[in-house]
Design an enzyme around this catalytic site. Structure first.
Site, PDB file in Angstrom:
ATOM      1  N   GLY A  88       9.186  16.478  86.641  1.00  9.77           N
ATOM      2  CA  GLY A  88       9.808  16.880  85.377  1.00  9.77           C
ATOM      3  C   GLY A  88       9.266  16.097  84.201  1.00  9.77           C
ATOM      4  O   GLY A  88       8.514  15.139  84.354  1.00  9.77           O
ATOM      5  N   LYS A 111       5.381  13.948  73.051  1.00 13.15           N
ATOM      6  CA  LYS A 111       5.100  13.178  74.258  1.00 13.15           C
ATOM      7  C   LYS A 111       5.230  11.699  73.902  1.00 13.15           C
ATOM      8  O   LYS A 111       4.548  11.230  72.983  1.00 13.15           O
ATOM      9  CB  LYS A 111       3.667  13.491  74.701  1.00 13.15           C
ATOM     10  CG  LYS A 111       3.454  13.421  76.180  1.00 13.15           C
ATOM     11  CD  LYS A 111       2.080  13.960  76.522  1.00 13.15           C
ATOM     12  CE  LYS A 111       1.529  13.253  77.744  1.00 13.15           C
ATOM     13  NZ  LYS A 111       0.174  13.715  78.055  1.00 13.15           N
ATOM     14  N   ASP A 123       9.493   4.545  81.244  1.00 14.77           N
ATOM     15  CA  ASP A 123      10.173   4.221  79.983  1.00 14.77           C
ATOM     16  C   ASP A 123      10.181   5.376  78.983  1.00 14.77           C
ATOM     17  O   ASP A 123      10.738   5.248  77.893  1.00 14.77           O
ATOM     18  CB  ASP A 123       9.534   2.978  79.339  1.00 14.77           C
ATOM     19  CG  ASP A 123       8.054   3.182  79.033  1.00 14.77           C
ATOM     20  OD1 ASP A 123       7.542   4.293  79.283  1.00 14.77           O
ATOM     21  OD2 ASP A 123       7.418   2.232  78.548  1.00 14.77           O
ATOM     22  N   GLY A 124       9.542   6.484  79.351  1.00 14.50           N
ATOM     23  CA  GLY A 124       9.531   7.630  78.444  1.00 14.50           C
ATOM     24  C   GLY A 124       8.617   7.453  77.236  1.00 14.50           C
ATOM     25  O   GLY A 124       8.623   8.282  76.321  1.00 14.50           O
ATOM     26  N   ARG A 174       2.052  17.835  71.263  1.00 10.64           N
ATOM     27  CA  ARG A 174       1.182  18.730  72.026  1.00 10.64           C
ATOM     28  C   ARG A 174       1.603  20.181  71.803  1.00 10.64           C
ATOM     29  O   ARG A 174       2.789  20.506  71.801  1.00 10.64           O
ATOM     30  CB  ARG A 174       1.281  18.385  73.518  1.00 10.64           C
ATOM     31  CG  ARG A 174       0.476  19.308  74.416  1.00 10.64           C
ATOM     32  CD  ARG A 174       0.224  18.702  75.779  1.00 10.64           C
ATOM     33  NE  ARG A 174       1.435  18.603  76.585  1.00 10.64           N
ATOM     34  CZ  ARG A 174       1.477  17.954  77.756  1.00 10.64           C
ATOM     35  NH1 ARG A 174       0.413  17.333  78.218  1.00 10.64           N
ATOM     36  NH2 ARG A 174       2.602  17.896  78.430  1.00 10.64           N
ATOM     37  N   ARG A 181       3.977  25.124  84.891  1.00  9.51           N
ATOM     38  CA  ARG A 181       2.923  24.644  85.785  1.00  9.51           C
ATOM     39  C   ARG A 181       3.120  25.241  87.168  1.00  9.51           C
ATOM     40  O   ARG A 181       4.190  25.789  87.459  1.00  9.51           O
ATOM     41  CB  ARG A 181       3.039  23.114  85.930  1.00  9.51           C
ATOM     42  CG  ARG A 181       3.116  22.391  84.619  1.00  9.51           C
ATOM     43  CD  ARG A 181       4.207  21.305  84.649  1.00  9.51           C
ATOM     44  NE  ARG A 181       4.432  20.793  83.290  1.00  9.51           N
ATOM     45  CZ  ARG A 181       3.771  19.793  82.762  1.00  9.51           C
ATOM     46  NH1 ARG A 181       2.906  19.144  83.474  1.00  9.51           N
ATOM     47  NH2 ARG A 181       3.989  19.428  81.519  1.00  9.51           N
ATOM     48  N   ASP A 250       1.296  19.679  89.348  1.00 11.99           N
ATOM     49  CA  ASP A 250       2.090  19.617  88.120  1.00 11.99           C
ATOM     50  C   ASP A 250       1.195  19.539  86.887  1.00 11.99           C
ATOM     51  O   ASP A 250       1.682  19.636  85.765  1.00 11.99           O
ATOM     52  CB  ASP A 250       3.051  18.427  88.149  1.00 11.99           C
ATOM     53  CG  ASP A 250       2.339  17.114  88.401  1.00 11.99           C
ATOM     54  OD1 ASP A 250       1.630  17.005  89.408  1.00 11.99           O
ATOM     55  OD2 ASP A 250       2.480  16.190  87.563  1.00 11.99           O
ATOM     56  N   ASN A 251      -0.096  19.378  87.099  1.00 12.74           N
ATOM     57  CA  ASN A 251      -1.032  19.332  85.974  1.00 12.74           C
ATOM     58  C   ASN A 251      -1.905  20.574  85.918  1.00 12.74           C
ATOM     59  O   ASN A 251      -2.958  20.566  85.299  1.00 12.74           O
ATOM     60  CB  ASN A 251      -1.908  18.080  86.063  1.00 12.74           C
ATOM     61  CG  ASN A 251      -1.101  16.813  85.854  1.00 12.74           C
ATOM     62  OD1 ASN A 251      -0.067  16.835  85.182  1.00 12.74           O
ATOM     63  ND2 ASN A 251      -1.552  15.723  86.437  1.00 12.74           N
ATOM     64  N   ASP A 260      -3.141  17.722  80.514  1.00 18.99           N
ATOM     65  CA  ASP A 260      -3.080  16.356  81.034  1.00 18.99           C
ATOM     66  C   ASP A 260      -4.448  15.682  80.987  1.00 18.99           C
ATOM     67  O   ASP A 260      -5.316  15.962  81.820  1.00 18.99           O
ATOM     68  CB  ASP A 260      -2.506  16.299  82.449  1.00 18.99           C
ATOM     69  CG  ASP A 260      -1.878  14.934  82.695  1.00 18.99           C
ATOM     70  OD1 ASP A 260      -2.552  13.929  82.410  1.00 18.99           O
ATOM     71  OD2 ASP A 260      -0.721  14.869  83.136  1.00 18.99           O
TER      72      ASP A 260
HETATM   73  P1  AMP Z   1       1.294  12.525  84.740  1.00 20.36           P
HETATM   74  O1  AMP Z   1       0.576  11.455  85.495  1.00 20.36           O
HETATM   75  O2  AMP Z   1       1.173  12.378  83.249  1.00 20.36           O
HETATM   76  O3  AMP Z   1       0.966  13.888  85.203  1.00 20.36           O
HETATM   77  O4  AMP Z   1       2.843  12.298  85.017  1.00 20.36           O
HETATM   78  C1  AMP Z   1       3.433  12.461  86.263  1.00 20.36           C
HETATM   79  C2  AMP Z   1       4.926  12.349  86.130  1.00 20.36           C
HETATM   80  O5  AMP Z   1       5.294  11.038  85.705  1.00 20.36           O
HETATM   81  C3  AMP Z   1       5.563  13.296  85.148  1.00 20.36           C
HETATM   82  O6  AMP Z   1       6.809  13.679  85.668  1.00 20.36           O
HETATM   83  C4  AMP Z   1       5.732  12.454  83.920  1.00 20.36           C
HETATM   84  O7  AMP Z   1       6.753  12.911  83.074  1.00 20.36           O
HETATM   85  C5  AMP Z   1       6.085  11.105  84.525  1.00 20.36           C
HETATM   86  N1  AMP Z   1       5.731   9.996  83.636  1.00 20.36           N
HETATM   87  C6  AMP Z   1       4.500   9.533  83.339  1.00 20.36           C
HETATM   88  N2  AMP Z   1       4.574   8.487  82.509  1.00 20.36           N
HETATM   89  C7  AMP Z   1       5.879   8.260  82.251  1.00 20.36           C
HETATM   90  C8  AMP Z   1       6.604   7.318  81.453  1.00 20.36           C
HETATM   91  N3  AMP Z   1       5.993   6.374  80.752  1.00 20.36           N
HETATM   92  N4  AMP Z   1       7.941   7.424  81.446  1.00 20.36           N
HETATM   93  C9  AMP Z   1       8.580   8.351  82.153  1.00 20.36           C
HETATM   94  N5  AMP Z   1       7.964   9.256  82.923  1.00 20.36           N
HETATM   95  C10 AMP Z   1       6.637   9.223  82.976  1.00 20.36           C
HETATM   96 MG    MG Z   2       1.227  15.543  83.995  1.00 19.55          MG
END
Ligand code: AMP
Ligand code: MG
Length: 491
Positions: A88, A111, A123-124, A174, A181, A250-251, A260
């Site tokens: 998610g 983002k 940490d979002g 973005r 996805r 998911d990407n 991504d």
């Molecule tokens: P990604 O590697 O960008 O495809 O992310 C994989 C998953 O990790 C997704 O669910 C992202 O929302 C989550 N995610 C990545 N970085 C963070 C972050 N700094 N804080 C919270 N969720 C993250």
């Molecule tokens: Mg991603």
């Protein structure tokens, strides 16, 4: 300040239960770094009423447009082959959708604007470097003609984010044709929620492929459409030497856009085994594996669609398998027609694939730079002399033999050599985001707060097929002693 963007909310309205309502965090000292005014215009977004401070507040999530309805989307996904039932949007927040001047509906997503119920231990937040990287590379991909999510804005938050070191925080805006996805389908399939799956599939058809609603089997037709887009997309990646680096399910966007940009990078030396991502130890997402991995991901999508494809399970599997098996040929056609164009060929002849492969093999054996080799070939097309290019090959006599074969094949085309060269320049870029240039630009921005290198590079990459002799050094590969390039997931 009260401003409206003209947002619509089809996802939030039609797919209740597929997301969580959230509130973006407030940035303590938002500062607008980049704004893509041309894209804003295309989206029909009139930002003239907002001054720089107001724009910084909006594009950091600190002050929302009155008509925003911030949500975080649910999805699952296979990461490096391992299924994670709940991922998610952990650090992405959808504000709403805009229907642009071209009639296309697009998502506007922040983002790095704070935690959501999907953040797990994250940490979002987003750090400035990865935000600038996504901005630069996604726009470069678009300019190269490769379907991609787009960059609307980048804002520094004035807040530190904690990674291995303390880094400046930022928020990226973005734009995507949608954020659905393969992993979105997997989220509902894992819960055996067939009703949810059908709602999602119907939504996707209405949004991306409305003509399929009338197909004899709309869900099988949807699988075909996604396969077609992915085959075309991955072939385009291959043609510009792009290594996505994290092709988790998911990407992979259903829209067929590149999404991504965490660990992605472009080939310098042509080596099909190239991997840049530091975490991809097995080379799962190496340059040459991208088509087989796309196929693997599409098989995961097909699995989720089985209950919609046919009531009878065995029949559904048989149908899905039959369609999936077409991927290799679909990709092969796209890949070959891309190579043909790179060689200045329009008609299809049986020996074309072998001709292209022989050049690639010589490039591999000579450790030739992918982008410059093809760009120099454009010049050779219109000249007698091939000395400049020839000298880059370790076996010049073998190159001569190839060149002669290619010249006689090219001579069988309609176009005159000068026209051929011109057509080749439109598909063989002079400029790609060279890894060493990208690193330098990000370093200047992050360490010194200086965006001048970034802006110069972005300006050059906006016209990748133009010669731009004043920027010739940006077309050059990195110095030979720079060592292997490594990337890191942009968390
Ligand atoms: P990604 O590697 O960008 O495809 O992310 C994989 C998953 O990790 C997704 O669910 C992202 O929302 C989550 N995610 C990545 N970085 C963070 C972050 N700094 N804080 C919270 N969720 C993250
Ligand atoms: Mg991603």
């Amino acid at each position: 300040m009260s401003v409206s963007f003209g947002f619509q909310h089809s996802y939030a309205r039609e797919l209740v239960g597929f997301y969580a309502r959230v509130q973006p965090a407030k940035a303590p000292a938002p500062q607008l770094l980049l704004l893509n005014t041309a894209l804003a215009e295309q989206l029909g977004l009139d930002l003239r009423a907002l001054d720089e401070q107001a724009l910084a507040k909006v594009f950091s999530g600190s002050v929302l447009p009155a008509d925003a309805e911030p949500i975080a989307l649910a999805y699952a996904g296979h990461q490096f082959g391992n299924f994670v039932p709940q991922l998610g949007d952990g650090r992405a927040i959808l504000l709403g959708e805009l229907v642009g001047r071209d009639g296309v509906r697009r998502d506007v997503q922040l983002k790095g604007a704070g935690q959501t119920p999907f953040s797990r231990r994250g940490d979002g937040r987003a750090a400035l470097g990865p935000v600038l990287r996504e901005y630069l590379i996604s726009e470069a991909m678009h300019a190269l003609g490769v379907p991609s999510t787009r960059a609307l804005a980048a804002v520094a938050t004035g807040e530190p984010v904690y990674r291995e070191t303390v880094l400046p925080g930022a928020v990226f805006t973005r734009i995507a044709r949608s954020h659905i996805r393969v992993g979105t389908f997997q989220f509902f399939a894992r819960r055996a929620d067939v009703q949810g799956l059908q709602k999602l599939a119907d939504y996707v058809i209405a949004r991306h492929d409305p003509e399929l609603a009338r197909a004899p089997n709309p869900y099988l037709a949807l699988l075909d459409a996604v396969m077609q887009r992915q085959a075309a997309l991955v072939a385009r990646w291959m043609m510009v030497g792009f290594v996505h680096g994290v092709m988790n399910t998911d990407n992979m966007a259903i829209s067929g856009e590149t999404i991504d940009f965490g660990p992605c990078a472009f080939l310098d030396v042509y080596d099909p085994r190239t991997v840049f991502s530091s975490i991809d130890q097995g080379g799962r997402y190496a340059y040459k594996n991208q088509a087989p991995i796309a196929m693997w991901n599409l098989a995961r999508l097909a699995e989720t669609l089985l209950p919609l494809i046919a009531e009878d399970g065995e029949q559904a599997v048989a149908l899905a398998t039959e369609h999936l098996e077409r991927f290799e040929a679909l990709f092969g056609e796209q890949y070959l027609s891309g190579l043909r164009a790179k060689l200045g060929l329009v008609r299809a002849e049986p020996g074309d694939e072998a001709l292209a492969q022989e050049l690639l093999e010589q490039m591999y054996l000579s450790r030739a730079d992918f982008t410059t080799t093809f760009r120099l070939l454009c010049e050779v097309a219109a000249a007698e002399d091939a000395a400049g290019l020839r000298s880059r090959f370790s076996d010049p006599a073998r190159f001569d033999a190839w060149c002669q074969r290619w010249r006689s094949r090219a001579a069988s085309e309609q176009a005159a050599p000068a026209e051929q060269a011109q057509a080749m320049r439109r598909v063989n870029p002079a400029f790609i985001p060279r890894n060493h240039r990208v690193e330098h630009a990000l370093q200047q921005a992050v360490q010194h707060g200086d965006l001048s290198a970034f802006n110069r590079l972005a300006g050059i990459l906006a016209r990748p097929y133009d010669d731009q002799p004043e920027h010739a050094e940006y077309a050059e590969p990195p110095p030979p002693d720079s060592g292997p390039y490594r990337t890191f997931c942009g968390t």
